[in-house]
Design a protein around this motif. Structure first.
Motif, short mmCIF file in Angstrom:
data_model
loop_
_atom_site.label_atom_id
_atom_site.label_comp_id
_atom_site.label_asym_id
_atom_site.label_seq_id
_atom_site.Cartn_x
_atom_site.Cartn_y
_atom_site.Cartn_z
N THR A 1 -9.25 22.54 37.01
CA THR A 1 -8.21 23.69 37.45
C THR A 1 -9.01 24.95 37.93
N ASP A 2 -8.15 25.88 38.45
CA ASP A 2 -8.71 26.87 39.18
C ASP A 2 -7.95 28.11 38.42
N VAL A 3 -8.30 29.51 38.86
CA VAL A 3 -7.85 30.57 38.73
C VAL A 3 -7.58 31.46 39.98
N GLY A 4 -7.41 30.85 41.24
CA GLY A 4 -7.41 31.50 42.11
C GLY A 4 -5.82 32.10 42.68
N SER A 5 -5.88 33.15 43.40
CA SER A 5 -4.70 33.92 43.65
C SER A 5 -3.94 33.34 44.60
#
Length: 364
Positions: free
Chosen positions: A92-96
């Motif tokens: 998973t990622d936390v990118g905007s």
């Protein structure tokens, strides 16, 4: 025991590590960051159990969290596809931005990994591992973009793993995410940066300059202090959406300019009246329909221990503050202490608790 590999120990990555450290279930955390100082800080403060110089220890993980700028997330996804990852590993990622990241995640299609796009709507103008906080995500929307049944199942596992964030998890398509976040986050950052840059340029020959900037200016432009590398990456990856929104905003400003030039009082009144109504509606939405944040303003004396007494009274009533802010001036409301709650009921209970001792400021 779950092994979590976190790539990127800036604000979000280090905050997630803090959440995992405080969780009920034991977790082994492997940390990686190209900035050696960040990962060393994480190791010294026991935010990680092991350090990985790059991605070489990613194959040990059950969950991989990518917490770097969007362009680097895309590169990392392609690099992970070449590694012998664990069967069923969740990435998973936390990118905007989500469309470009989800597209890049297709590189994992031939691997045993399951990718779930993620984006917690939380942050700060502060950066680095030192700025991380376990409560950073509390009451914030945490978007997930699962595309298949396997991804939806993985999204549920992530919600369980990250339950300590106390975030509001919302599943959404990548396209809808980028449109919504572009309007309420990306565009405001562009405008805030533009206002700061233009104001500095316009006032550079005035000895007072930005020193006279009042609370409204500072509140509106606070986000302009954000990491320029991160925002460069965000705008390059959500470019078409933000460009369209900038064009629409320019048209709005042109209509306002025309109303000013033509001394069109009714048009100007309608412009600000619609904005006032829309802004007030943000605070009137219930928890199932919107952000659900409710503000209470107190006019308090400038005396030592005043804020401590206010928070003590709230704690005794078992009320949880989402945020507390000291207003720098009294130009918008006649008060200096802003208390934010997640529900209208909490705000009403807080008002009843504090009203006998403090002046509650009304904004209407």
């Amino acid at each position: 025991m779950t092994t979590v590999f976190i790539h990127g120990f800036g604000l979000l990555g280090s905050s997630l590590a803090r959440v995992l450290r405080q969780g009920d279930e034991p977790v082994t955390i492997i940390g990686s960051d190209q900035d050696r100082a960040q990962i060393e800080y994480a190791k010294q403060h026991q935010l990680v159990d092991h350090i990985s110089a790059g991605l070489e220890r990613a194959p040990e993980a059950d969950v991989i969290i990518l917490a770097t700028p969007v362009d680097q997330i895309k590169q990392t996804l392609r690099a992970l596809a070449k590694l012998p990852l664990q069967p069923g590993v969740i990435v998973t990622d936390v990118g905007s931005t989500k469309q470009s990241v989800v597209k890049a995640s297709q590189a994992l299609a031939a691997t045993p990994a399951v990718f779930v796009g993620g984006h917690p709507m939380a942050g700060s103008h502060k950066t680095g591992a030192r700025a991380g906080r376990a409560d950073l995500f509390e009451n914030a929307f945490y978007f997930q973009t699962p595309q298949s049944s396997a991804e939806r199942a993985a999204a549920q596992q992530l919600q369980h793993l990250l339950a300590g964030t106390k975030a509001k998890f919302v599943q959404i398509t990548p396209e809808r995410h980028d449109r919504l976040v572009g309007q309420v986050s990306h565009l405001p950052h562009v405008l805030a940066a533009g206002l700061v840059n233009k104001s500095k340029q316009a006032l550079q020959s005035d000895s007072l300059g930005l020193r006279v900037a009042a609370g409204g200016f500072k509140s509106m432009t606070r986000i302009a202090a954000a990491n320029p590398t991160m925002w460069q990456s965000i705008l390059l990856n959500n470019g078409p959406v933000v460009s369209e929104q900038v064009s629409a905003y320019i048209e709005t400003l042109q209509r306002v300019q025309t109303a000013i030039d033509q001394q069109d009082g009714p048009a100007l009144w309608e412009y600000f009246q619609r904005a006032q109504q829309s802004r007030e509606q943000l605070e009137q939405q219930d928890d199932n329909q919107g952000a659900g944040f409710y503000d209470l303003f107190l006019d308090i004396p400038d005396q030592p221990g005043t804020i401590a007494r206010v928070t003590t009274l709230l704690a005794q009533t078992h009320l949880n503050l989402v945020n507390l802010r000291i207003l720098e001036v009294r130009e918008d409301v006649n008060g200096i202490l802003q208390l934010t709650f997640s529900t209208a009921a909490d705000a009403q209970r807080a008002e009843a608790t504090l009203a006998p001792d403090y002046h509650i400021v009304r904004r209407d």
